[in-house]
Design a protein around this motif. Structure first.
Motif, PDB file in Angstrom:
ATOM      1  N   UNK A 175      10.490  12.472   7.123  1.00  0.00           N
ATOM      2  CA  UNK A 175      10.492  12.232   5.683  1.00  0.00           C
ATOM      3  C   UNK A 175       9.747  10.949   5.341  1.00  0.00           C
ATOM      4  N   UNK A 176       9.998   9.900   6.093  1.00  0.00           N
ATOM      5  CA  UNK A 176       9.306   8.628   5.846  1.00  0.00           C
ATOM      6  C   UNK A 176       7.798   8.790   6.043  1.00  0.00           C
ATOM      7  N   UNK A 177       7.406   9.520   7.074  1.00  0.00           N
ATOM      8  CA  UNK A 177       5.985   9.732   7.335  1.00  0.00           C
ATOM      9  C   UNK A 177       5.308  10.444   6.168  1.00  0.00           C
ATOM     10  N   UNK A 178       5.974  11.459   5.610  1.00  0.00           N
ATOM     11  CA  UNK A 178       5.372  12.182   4.481  1.00  0.00           C
ATOM     12  C   UNK A 178       5.241  11.264   3.269  1.00  0.00           C
ATOM     13  N   UNK A 179       6.256  10.464   3.019  1.00  0.00           N
ATOM     14  CA  UNK A 179       6.185   9.526   1.889  1.00  0.00           C
ATOM     15  C   UNK A 179       5.018   8.560   2.049  1.00  0.00           C
ATOM     16  N   UNK A 180       4.871   8.020   3.246  1.00  0.00           N
ATOM     17  CA  UNK A 180       3.837   7.011   3.496  1.00  0.00           C
ATOM     18  C   UNK A 180       2.438   7.615   3.437  1.00  0.00           C
ATOM     19  N   UNK A 181       2.281   8.845   3.946  1.00  0.00           N
ATOM     20  CA  UNK A 181       0.944   9.437   4.053  1.00  0.00           C
ATOM     21  C   UNK A 181       0.535  10.266   2.839  1.00  0.00           C
ATOM     22  N   UNK A 182       1.509  10.756   2.059  1.00  0.00           N
ATOM     23  CA  UNK A 182       1.161  11.672   0.974  1.00  0.00           C
ATOM     24  C   UNK A 182       1.710  11.243  -0.390  1.00  0.00           C
ATOM     25  N   UNK A 183       3.036  11.082  -0.498  1.00  0.00           N
ATOM     26  CA  UNK A 183       3.646  10.836  -1.804  1.00  0.00           C
ATOM     27  C   UNK A 183       3.207   9.509  -2.409  1.00  0.00           C
ATOM     28  N   UNK A 184       3.370   8.426  -1.679  1.00  0.00           N
ATOM     29  CA  UNK A 184       3.065   7.108  -2.222  1.00  0.00           C
ATOM     30  C   UNK A 184       1.569   6.899  -2.480  1.00  0.00           C
ATOM     31  N   UNK A 185       0.659   7.363  -1.603  1.00  0.00           N
ATOM     32  CA  UNK A 185      -0.764   7.214  -1.924  1.00  0.00           C
ATOM     33  C   UNK A 185      -1.170   7.884  -3.236  1.00  0.00           C
ATOM     34  N   UNK A 186      -0.453   8.932  -3.651  1.00  0.00           N
ATOM     35  CA  UNK A 186      -0.752   9.556  -4.944  1.00  0.00           C
ATOM     36  C   UNK A 186      -0.478   8.604  -6.100  1.00  0.00           C
ATOM     37  N   UNK A 187       0.375   7.619  -5.877  1.00  0.00           N
ATOM     38  CA  UNK A 187       0.661   6.609  -6.894  1.00  0.00           C
ATOM     39  C   UNK A 187      -0.172   5.356  -6.668  1.00  0.00           C
ATOM     40  N   UNK A 188      -1.115   5.428  -5.712  1.00  0.00           N
ATOM     41  CA  UNK A 188      -1.945   4.265  -5.407  1.00  0.00           C
ATOM     42  C   UNK A 188      -1.258   3.253  -4.527  1.00  0.00           C
ATOM     43  N   UNK A 189      -0.136   3.640  -3.916  1.00  0.00           N
ATOM     44  CA  UNK A 189       0.666   2.718  -3.110  1.00  0.00           C
ATOM     45  C   UNK A 189       0.432   3.022  -1.637  1.00  0.00           C
ATOM     46  N   UNK A 190      -0.018   2.029  -0.890  1.00  0.00           N
ATOM     47  CA  UNK A 190      -0.295   2.183   0.539  1.00  0.00           C
ATOM     48  C   UNK A 190       0.550   1.187   1.318  1.00  0.00           C
ATOM     49  N   UNK A 191       1.510   1.708   2.104  1.00  0.00           N
ATOM     50  CA  UNK A 191       2.445   0.862   2.840  1.00  0.00           C
ATOM     51  C   UNK A 191       2.636   1.425   4.236  1.00  0.00           C
ATOM     52  N   UNK A 192       3.392   0.724   5.039  1.00  0.00           N
ATOM     53  CA  UNK A 192       3.735   1.161   6.389  1.00  0.00           C
ATOM     54  C   UNK A 192       5.202   1.597   6.418  1.00  0.00           C
TER      55      UNK A 192
END
Length: 491
Positions: A175-192
């Protein structure tokens, strides 16, 4: 001694299949001590006739109870309560209790709000014909079949550890991997991954942020704003300053000196739906930097941008690590899921993870893994598109009906979402009006709880349209207009 068949009743409102409900009735009778070992149950034919169900349904229920050692079968004699059935504990005669505690004095802290932030929504809201309420799932839109398949997949042997192990303070890596690689980048957010924490919905995320950042400090919030946030902050002992919101949202210049934390909904203000323009976002970050303050961004409903493309999150403009980002799947999936996430600098997330572990360890592993599969297999995006299309249709019906019946929209209509912020004529008490409308099978949400302070305007109200079919919107709006007619709208 045989158990009388009249003892058995099925609640028609109870969930589950007929077989499961019969099993539950028998099991509850045994666990409560009403049915004792050795007592004979009614024959399957007689119980089926009494309950109005098929005989095979009763037979299957008895067979399942026998497999679990609640019942035993004695040849042609029928079914009996098993000698090995679970037995209720015997504590002897119960002492008569007389509560002598003064709970007003005993409680070290009061957690109950004077005004409930759920707007006193009736529990049977789905039975109303015109439910203009916010934040509830539409059963006709949700992809129940694929959610069930994902839940079954998460129950498989491959995911046994995610389901059964106490992860202590960990989160599901899928779940964390999907958030980091897909969900958050759609909002312009890039994190680890070490900058993400899974929470029990946005409410839990806001609580963690409030506990760690706001306790005893000066805090700025939007007014009107999310009522539950004010309740959370009151419990921390923070000094809260409500700041008025205009058509463009929160004004950064209004944030007073000495403020340590700013709570904001820049992409979709609650409840007006105002969007903070790019210039104000940059000004908000600049003001936070000047105050050496933090910003907690509640970025809910960004998937529901039915009218305009969603603007990037405030967090995407943050170059100093000042923004704590709160997201949730409760609005886009279903509120009962209680699954959200908190994004911030790694030192903050470590503290939030430790605090979460001391309260609830971690959200259930099975729920996290089910959500991960639902996201990874593309079901979530398909659902969001389907919901977005339906909300756009309902939004158009709302706009047309509001214009036709002469109601006044107080908030913005720029980005979609699933509600309208409305304004009744001055002097109207929408709380009293909401109670009258219930008798007409119409639900609205009074606006007073969104405002801070003892003296608040009472002529605002919110109309959600996520749970009302488009075909019913016009008639529902007509009934609201009738309630606002001269002579009807007074308090």
């Amino acid at each position: 001694m045989p158990i009388p068949v009249e003892t058995f009743h099925l609640d028609p409102r109870a969930p589950g299949t007929l077989q499961a409900r019969i099993q539950q009735v028998v099991a509850e009778g045994i666990l409560s001590g009403r049915f004792r070992p050795g007592e004979k149950l009614p024959s399957s034919r007689r119980l089926a006739s009494h309950l109005g169900v098929s005989r095979i349904t009763v037979t299957l229920a008895y067979t399942e109870l026998q497999a679990n050692d609640y019942l035993t079968s004695r040849g042609r004699s029928g079914y009996f309560v098993s000698d090995n059935a679970p037995a209720p504990p015997d504590f002897g005669q119960r002492a008569q209790r007389q509560d002598k505690v003064d709970w007003g004095a005993a409680l070290a802290r009061r957690a109950q709000a004077e005004t409930p932030f759920d707007m006193d929504r009736p529990p049977d809201w789905a039975a109303y014909r015109y439910p203009f309420i916010y934040g509830q799932a539409d059963r006709s839109l949700f992809d129940h079949a694929n959610w069930r398949l994902c839940a079954m997949q998460a129950l498989g042997a491959r995911d046994f550890d995610a389901l059964t192990q106490d992860q202590f303070d960990g989160d599901d890596p899928e779940l964390v991997s999907f958030l980091v690689r897909h969900t958050l980048p759609r909002r312009g957010v890039h994190v680890t991954p070490d900058e993400v924490l899974i929470t029990m919905g946005a409410q839990n995320a806001l609580w963690l942020a409030a506990q760690l950042l706001a306790a005893g400090r000066a805090v700025a919030v939007e007014d009107p704003g999310y009522p539950a946030l004010r309740q959370l902050l009151a419990q921390t002992g923070s000094r809260v300053t409500p700041l008025p919101v205009d058509a463009d949202g929160l004004s950064p210049q209004a944030i007073p000196g000495g403020t340590s934390v700013i709570f904001a909904t820049p992409s979709h203000h609650c409840p007006t739906s105002a969007i903070l323009p790019r210039a104000r976002r940059e000004a908000l970050l600049a003001r936070a930097a000047a105050l050496d303050a933090l910003v907690v961004e509640d970025d809910y409903e960004f998937e529901m941008s039915a009218l305009d493309p969603p603007s990037p999150a405030l967090k995407s403009l943050d170059t100093e690590g000042r923004v704590i980002y709160v997201g949730s799947f409760s609005k886009s999936l279903f509120p009962g899921l209680r699954l959200g996430y908190l994004v911030g600098a790694a030192p903050f997330i470590r503290e939030a993870r430790s605090l979460r572990a001391s309260v609830l360890r971690h959200p259930p592993g099975h729920i996290q893994r089910t959500a991960a599969y639902f996201l990874k297999l593309g079901h979530y995006d398909a659902l969001v598109r389907r919901i977005g299309k339906a909300l756009a249709e309902r939004r158009a019906a709302m706009a047309e009906a509001v214009a036709r019946h002469g109601l006044e929209v107080a908030g913005t209509q720029g980005q979609g979402g699933s509600c309208l912020w409305m304004q009744a004529p001055p002097g109207t008490d929408t709380g009293a009006m909401a109670l009258r409308l219930r008798r007409d099978s119409v639900l609205i949400e009074p606006g007073a709880p969104f405002f801070a302070g003892p003296e608040v305007p009472r002529h605002f109200y919110r109309l959600g349209y996520s749970s009302i079919p488009a075909a019913r919107i016009d008639e529902g709006i007509a009934r609201i207009a009738a309630a606002l007619a001269p002579g009807q709208a007074g308090g």
